[in-house]
Design an enzyme around this catalytic site. Structure first.
Site, mmCIF file in Angstrom:
data_model
loop_
_atom_site.group_PDB
_atom_site.id
_atom_site.type_symbol
_atom_site.label_atom_id
_atom_site.label_comp_id
_atom_site.label_asym_id
_atom_site.label_seq_id
_atom_site.Cartn_x
_atom_site.Cartn_y
_atom_site.Cartn_z
ATOM 1 N N HIS A 1 -57.506 -38.813 -82.217
ATOM 2 C CA HIS A 1 -56.140 -39.005 -81.948
ATOM 3 C C HIS A 1 -55.876 -40.009 -80.682
ATOM 4 O O HIS A 1 -56.432 -39.546 -79.632
ATOM 5 C CB HIS A 1 -55.464 -37.807 -81.695
ATOM 6 N N ARG B 1 -36.940 -34.175 -78.955
ATOM 7 C CA ARG B 1 -37.271 -34.849 -77.702
ATOM 8 C C ARG B 1 -36.655 -36.597 -77.733
ATOM 9 O O ARG B 1 -36.578 -37.010 -76.667
ATOM 10 C CB ARG B 1 -38.541 -34.696 -77.533
ATOM 11 N N LYS C 1 -50.831 -30.110 -83.505
ATOM 12 C CA LYS C 1 -51.204 -30.830 -84.997
ATOM 13 C C LYS C 1 -52.714 -30.844 -85.139
ATOM 14 O O LYS C 1 -53.333 -30.679 -86.067
ATOM 15 C CB LYS C 1 -50.503 -32.364 -84.862
ATOM 16 N N SER D 1 -47.569 -30.905 -78.294
ATOM 17 C CA SER D 1 -47.203 -31.625 -79.659
ATOM 18 C C SER D 1 -48.604 -32.320 -80.071
ATOM 19 O O SER D 1 -48.705 -31.821 -81.416
ATOM 20 C CB SER D 1 -46.321 -32.683 -79.259
ATOM 21 N N ASP E 1 -43.387 -28.864 -84.334
ATOM 22 C CA ASP E 1 -43.380 -30.389 -83.804
ATOM 23 C C ASP E 1 -42.755 -31.300 -84.334
ATOM 24 O O ASP E 1 -42.178 -31.873 -83.765
ATOM 25 C CB ASP E 1 -44.944 -30.766 -83.617
#
Ligand code: URA
Length: 440
Positions: free
Chosen positions: A82, A168, A187, A183, A161
């Site tokens: 990620h 946000r 995931k 966040s 999220d």
């Protein structure tokens, strides 16, 4: 438990308990806590921060707010990767097939771009016919058969999220370390891989503008992953200039294909070798040096490229564009952007470069807005290059000529010039593992 009291507690600098955070997340997803109260809570968290225990409890509550993928029926080690988001960051398209070509299973769910940063799903969808939405069984079947599937986030993965990120984004509370950590990691935990490699970007095009903040974010995310029983590591990489030369969806896929064929830009290729080596290392394929050699061999032999082509085919994409990237649909208009003065490019404000690409149509202005997969920027010069006045710095691609002046203004505002050649900044700054930060 009253939301008012929880907001007050956080506003006054208190630490929320696991029970309170579970109540908060469950109530917000169920629609029992309104946006205005959650917005106040997010701002209180932004100002007051969260300790490690709170961040871990918030992450867990968010990960458990929806489906949790069980990948155990897929044989082998599943490694996820990620990036915290950047400009020209097409590394997933390169490192995921590199790792898969070395025997690691990549069952990855990716996101779309937002604001100045791009997203893997948008890039992939620039390949004609390619699908990123699958039901669970089809996703598993593709990973079992091909070793890799790059899918969009399933509808009910970490719904907390999804809802919180939207809030946000419009309440100036994105750039908070505990909120970003929870966040991303919610995931990643829900997506079920055994190991997780994080690419934490730092610099003018990243959410974390300083190295110190990037390391802090990486340490928190690594600790959350390890506490949840996933082997987790992070690389801190440079996003103070765009990665590679292409910015925009099909332009980035073309550059990723070039890189997989051994003809990519040096900075992108080098970062990809590090990322792929670390994915292999997390899958216990050898020492970091051995894993780097495996990644290089996968590229040199063409196996990584073939793996990418197999993935495109398995996901329903037109593989002919991968074998001949001239077949990608082209933007109808283009224009050259020239240097307004001579000198060395001493800095590129990378967020502004990303904004210029968005203005050309490569990114979304609103969360559900349309994008033009053909639009974007190809950089001919980057930080450190010397240019004469009037020399081409970049080429813009877009759907209409009228898009060019605004994008040109944003792009030129990003450039600083100097009479002296700037020092070369490193591509990678640090590697973070459980309880260990190694400066590179
Ligand atoms: N990427 C995410 O998924 N979440 C954030 O908060 C920031 C970047």
């Amino acid at each position: 438990m009253r939301m008012y009291d929880l907001i007050m507690k956080k506003r006054n600098g208190g630490a929320l308990t696991e029970k309170e955070l579970n109540h908060l997340v469950r109530g917000y997803v169920a629609g029992e806590i309104p946006d205005y109260q959650m917005a106040a809570m997010l701002m209180a968290i932004w100002y007051r921060g969260m300790d490690d225990k709170e961040t871990a409890a918030l992450t867990k509550a968010m990960a458990e707010s929806g489906d949790q993928v069980d990948l155990s029926s897929i044989p082998g080690t599943k490694v996820d990767k990620h990036s915290t988001g950047g400009v020209g960051d097409k590394t997933t398209l390169i490192v995921a097939p590199m790792a898969a070509a070395c025997g690691v299973k990549v069952a990855k769910m990716s996101g779309r771009g937002l604001g100045h940063t791009g997203g893997t799903v948008d890039k992939l969808e620039s390949i004609p016919g390619l699908r990123t939405a699958f039901d669970r069984q089809e996703f598993f079947d593709i990973v079992k058969k091909t070793g890799i599937c790059l899918a969009g986030q399933s509808g009910n993965l970490a719904p907390a999220d999804k809802k919180l990120y939207g809030l946000r984004d419009v309440t100036a509370t994105v750039d908070s370390i505990p909120l970003i950590a929870s966040s991303i990691m919610s995931k990643k935990l829900a997506a079920g891989s055994d190991s997780i490699l994080l690419d934490v970007k730092t610099g003018s095009g990243a959410f974390m503008k300083t190295l110190e903040d990037a390391i802090c974010l990486a340490e928190k995310m690594v600790a959350i992953g390890e506490r949840a029983g996933r082997r987790t590591a992070a690389l801190i990489t440079n996003m103070d200039l765009p990665l590679g030369n292409g910015i925009g969806n099909s332009l980035e896929v073309i550059e990723a294909v070039d890189t997989l064929r051994g003809r990519g830009p040096e900075d992108l290729t080098e970062v990809c070798f590090h990322l792929a080596a670390n994915m292999l290392y997390l899958a216990d394929k050898g020492t970091l040096e051995e894993c780097r050699q495996m990644a290089e061999e996968a590229l040199k032999s063409g196996r990584a490229f073939e793996k990418f082509a197999a993935m495109v085919q398995a996901q329903g994409g037109d593989v002919s564009v991968i074998y001949d990237t001239n077949r990608f649909p082209k933007a109808p208009c283009s224009c050259r952007v020239c240097a307004p003065q001579k000198g060395y490019i001493s800095h590129m404000d990378t967020e502004a470069v990303g904004t210029a690409a968005s203005l050309l149509g490569a990114g979304r202005v609103t969360k559900d807005g349309a994008i033009d997969h053909r639009a974007g920027i190809v950089l001919e010069k980057k930080t450190g290059s010397y240019v004469e006045k009037g020399e081409t710095v970049a080429v813009f691609y877009g759907f209409r000529e009228e898009l060019f002046p605004g994008a040109r203004q944003a792009f030129l505002s990003a450039l600083s010039f100097s009479g002296e050649k700037p020092g070369r900044s490193p591509l990678l700054y640090a590697r973070v593992e459980k309880n260990k930060v190694e400066m590179l």
